[in-house]
Structures are given as C-alpha cells and as structure tokens.
Write a protein that holds these residues in place. Structure first.
Motif, PDB file in Angstrom:
ATOM      1  N   LYS A  55       0.833  -1.211   0.000  1.00 40.71           N
ATOM      2  CA  LYS A  55       0.000   0.000   0.000  1.00 40.71           C
ATOM      3  C   LYS A  55       0.865   1.257   0.000  1.00 40.71           C
ATOM      4  O   LYS A  55       0.620   2.201  -0.760  1.00 40.71           O
ATOM      5  CB  LYS A  55      -0.924  -0.018   1.213  1.00 40.71           C
ATOM      6  CG  LYS A  55      -1.864   1.177   1.304  1.00 40.71           C
ATOM      7  CD  LYS A  55      -2.797   1.247   0.109  1.00 40.71           C
ATOM      8  CE  LYS A  55      -3.760   0.090   0.064  1.00 40.71           C
ATOM      9  NZ  LYS A  55      -4.735   0.229  -1.076  1.00 40.71           N
ATOM     10  N   HIS A  89      -7.925  11.646   4.910  1.00 39.19           N
ATOM     11  CA  HIS A  89      -8.390  10.256   4.882  1.00 39.19           C
ATOM     12  C   HIS A  89      -8.317   9.637   6.271  1.00 39.19           C
ATOM     13  O   HIS A  89      -9.258   8.962   6.720  1.00 39.19           O
ATOM     14  CB  HIS A  89      -7.556   9.435   3.896  1.00 39.19           C
ATOM     15  CG  HIS A  89      -8.021   8.019   3.779  1.00 39.19           C
ATOM     16  ND1 HIS A  89      -7.521   7.000   4.561  1.00 39.19           N
ATOM     17  CD2 HIS A  89      -8.980   7.448   2.994  1.00 39.19           C
ATOM     18  CE1 HIS A  89      -8.125   5.871   4.256  1.00 39.19           C
ATOM     19  NE2 HIS A  89      -9.008   6.106   3.303  1.00 39.19           N
ATOM     20  N   ALA A  93     -11.482   8.403   8.626  1.00 41.71           N
ATOM     21  CA  ALA A  93     -11.549   7.007   9.035  1.00 41.71           C
ATOM     22  C   ALA A  93     -11.612   6.843  10.547  1.00 41.71           C
ATOM     23  O   ALA A  93     -12.315   5.970  11.059  1.00 41.71           O
ATOM     24  CB  ALA A  93     -10.349   6.241   8.484  1.00 41.71           C
ATOM     25  N   ASP A 112      -1.757   6.325   8.070  1.00 41.06           N
ATOM     26  CA  ASP A 112      -2.769   6.183   7.028  1.00 41.06           C
ATOM     27  C   ASP A 112      -2.525   4.941   6.177  1.00 41.06           C
ATOM     28  O   ASP A 112      -3.476   4.321   5.691  1.00 41.06           O
ATOM     29  CB  ASP A 112      -2.819   7.425   6.147  1.00 41.06           C
ATOM     30  CG  ASP A 112      -4.063   7.466   5.280  1.00 41.06           C
ATOM     31  OD1 ASP A 112      -5.147   7.091   5.783  1.00 41.06           O
ATOM     32  OD2 ASP A 112      -3.968   7.863   4.107  1.00 41.06           O
ATOM     33  N   ARG A 116      -5.410   2.295   5.618  1.00 41.78           N
ATOM     34  CA  ARG A 116      -5.835   1.880   4.280  1.00 41.78           C
ATOM     35  C   ARG A 116      -5.645   0.380   4.072  1.00 41.78           C
ATOM     36  O   ARG A 116      -6.427  -0.265   3.373  1.00 41.78           O
ATOM     37  CB  ARG A 116      -5.056   2.663   3.216  1.00 41.78           C
ATOM     38  CG  ARG A 116      -5.443   4.139   3.118  1.00 41.78           C
ATOM     39  CD  ARG A 116      -4.519   4.882   2.168  1.00 41.78           C
ATOM     40  NE  ARG A 116      -4.745   6.316   2.168  1.00 41.78           N
ATOM     41  CZ  ARG A 116      -5.463   6.979   1.265  1.00 41.78           C
ATOM     42  NH1 ARG A 116      -6.020   6.310   0.265  1.00 41.78           N
ATOM     43  NH2 ARG A 116      -5.612   8.278   1.332  1.00 41.78           N
ATOM     44  N   ASP A 232      -6.314   5.228  -8.661  1.00 43.14           N
ATOM     45  CA  ASP A 232      -5.644   5.132  -7.365  1.00 43.14           C
ATOM     46  C   ASP A 232      -4.437   4.192  -7.382  1.00 43.14           C
ATOM     47  O   ASP A 232      -3.774   4.011  -6.359  1.00 43.14           O
ATOM     48  CB  ASP A 232      -6.629   4.683  -6.280  1.00 43.14           C
ATOM     49  CG  ASP A 232      -7.288   3.336  -6.595  1.00 43.14           C
ATOM     50  OD1 ASP A 232      -8.211   2.970  -5.844  1.00 43.14           O
ATOM     51  OD2 ASP A 232      -6.897   2.680  -7.582  1.00 43.14           O
ATOM     52  N   ASP A 234      -4.391   0.980  -7.638  1.00 43.79           N
ATOM     53  CA  ASP A 234      -4.653  -0.285  -6.945  1.00 43.79           C
ATOM     54  C   ASP A 234      -5.580  -1.137  -7.820  1.00 43.79           C
ATOM     55  O   ASP A 234      -6.727  -0.771  -8.048  1.00 43.79           O
ATOM     56  CB  ASP A 234      -5.292  -0.007  -5.581  1.00 43.79           C
ATOM     57  CG  ASP A 234      -5.350  -1.244  -4.707  1.00 43.79           C
ATOM     58  OD1 ASP A 234      -5.579  -1.080  -3.508  1.00 43.79           O
ATOM     59  OD2 ASP A 234      -5.186  -2.363  -5.217  1.00 43.79           O
TER      60      ASP A 234
END
Length: 273
Positions: A55, A89, A93, A112, A116, A232, A234
């Motif tokens: 990530k 973010h 969250a 983060d 994520r 993104d 991903d």
C-alpha cells in the motif's frame, strides 16, 4: 554493509536532517546511520507486513501540495505547504483530531497506510494508538507489544523506523521495505508513453495500474458501478471488471488479466481516440 530501504512521507515541514523532501519517496540508509532512533516490528499476522508495504509503495511519487487543493492528484498543485491527501483520509476514518493538514505529515502517512491496508480496528491494534507526533507513536508501538529490532541490520519490510535529530529527540518515521519481493515479470521493452504495460492483474499496484485505469476511462470502459474508475494505482475489483469488459468488447479472452494481447489492443485503440 547492510542497507535499510524505506518508503515514507518526506514532509517539507519535518527535520531537514532526514525528512526534507515534500513527497512520498523511497530512500535508503546504512544500518549504522547514527540518526536511527528505533525500529519496531508490529505484531503482524502472516501476510500483513507485505500488505502495508504494498500500500505504501503505491503512493511513491505523490507530491506534497502548496495549498489544500487537488489533494488526490499525484502531481498537481505541488509545493511546500504540507498539504496532502493522507491527513483527511485518516481523519475521516478515525475521527481523531490528531490528523490535520498543513503540518509535518511523515507520521500521518505511516498511520494512514495502516488504516488503508487493514481498516481502523486492526491498524490501531498494530500501532497502539493514533498520533501524528513521532515520539508518541514510538511509545504507542512499545505499549502495543511491537518487537524492538535492536540489530538494525536485521530490519525487514513492514518494520517502522524512527529517526532522531541532533539533540537525540525522535523527529521522523518511515516504513521499512528491505527484502520486499520485487516483481520480475516486467516487459523488456519500453511501451508507448502513458499506456499501461503488461502484465497487470488483481493485487498489482503502482504507476502502471494508474495508467491502465486512465486508459480504460479514456475508452469509456467503466467498473461495476458504471462510473469511471478511481485512478488510485490499486488493481482491485472494479479495475478487474473493467479489464474484463474491455476484453469482451474487443474479442479477447476475458480473464481480467491485462496481458500482452490486451496491451496491444489498448495501444491500437488509444491511437484512434
């Protein structure tokens, strides 16, 4: 001599001895580097260390913003204002007010990435608590039962590495990537610029996946929700479904893997749009 490889949010507002950069970048240090303060290994389940590094590496090249604008874009509005997409973010969250924009964000980036990768509950179990202040995060990891890596030459991917300033205080943090498996199936030739290279599939991350998502959007190939793909980097379910749609539309084997035939068809079609 052993080298420790890392990825981190090299905030422009951090201590210039180790952090000054204003981007997400990969770096390396000798394990004898005098400003390494501590290395912690969270209590990962099998596969979790790889997941958080994967990530973090997907954000390499992200540039800090000069204002609180265009935060999601990797390159736009670049400058040294300490604004970034990670703070909002993490705040959304967790609801924790420690995550604010416009301040040094190296610790925010690390937190983060865990959020994520694992969601808030598991991330907090691994990190020990929410903090954007590196000395506090160091203490949280200790309280969470993370393993202290005292032989820095044995640092491995997924470890969290803290650095100190000239006065000995902890001032910066990154994620260790040493030993992270390198991909070996990259193409031998340079593809046309901005057209994704093969082979990409579910689980792939990085710039080439972003190109693929942009290419599919340009060809109006949408994901399951009939909306444009989120660029993104991903390769998740929506990108997989969009690749299958692309393959079906152009009479290719619809296996959801962006391979050589899909790449050749993508090149041909993008030259016509």
């Amino acid at each position: 001599m052993a080298t420790i490889e890392t990825v981190g949010g090299n905030t422009s507002g951090g201590n210039t001895l180790v952090a000054n950069g204003g981007c997400v970048a990969q770096k390396s240090y000798q394990h004898t580097y005098q400003r390494i303060a501590a290395i912690w290994r969270p209590n990962y389940e099998p596969g979790e260390a790889k997941k958080v590094v994967k990530k973090a590496l997907s954000f390499v090249g992200y540039l800090e913003k000069k204002t609180c604008s265009q935060l999601e874009d990797f390159k736009a509005n670049a400058g040294y204002g300490n604004f970034n997409l990670f703070a909002p973010h993490a705040l959304a969250a967790t609801g924790s007010g420690v995550y604010v924009n416009g301040v040094a964000w190296c610790d925010i980036f690390v937190d983060d990435m865990f959020i994520r990768a694992f969601g808030t509950k598991r991330a907090k179990q691994l990190l020990g608590g929410w903090s954007a202040y590196t000395p506090t995060s160091n203490n949280y990891l200790k309280s969470a039962g993370a393993v202290s890596i005292t032989n820095f030459a044995k640092a491995s991917y997924g470890d969290i590495i803290f650095f100190k300033d000239l006065n000995g205080g902890i001032c910066h943090v990154e994620i260790v990537t040493t030993g992270y498996p390198k991909k070996t199936n990259q193409p031998q030739t340079t593809p046309p610029r901005s057209i994704a290279s093969p082979t990409l599939k579910t689980g792939s991350v990085g710039t080439q996946v972003k190109y693929l998502q942009e290419n599919l959007n340009q060809l109006n190939i949408t994901g399951a929700d009939k909306q444009k793909l989120s660029v993104d980097g991903d390769f998740g379910k929506n990108t997989y479904r969009a690749v299958k749609k692309f393959q079906k539309k152009y009479n290719l084997a619809a296996d959801g893997i962006y391979g050589q035939k899909s790449y050749q068809k993508m090149c041909a079609k993008l030259k016509k749009v």
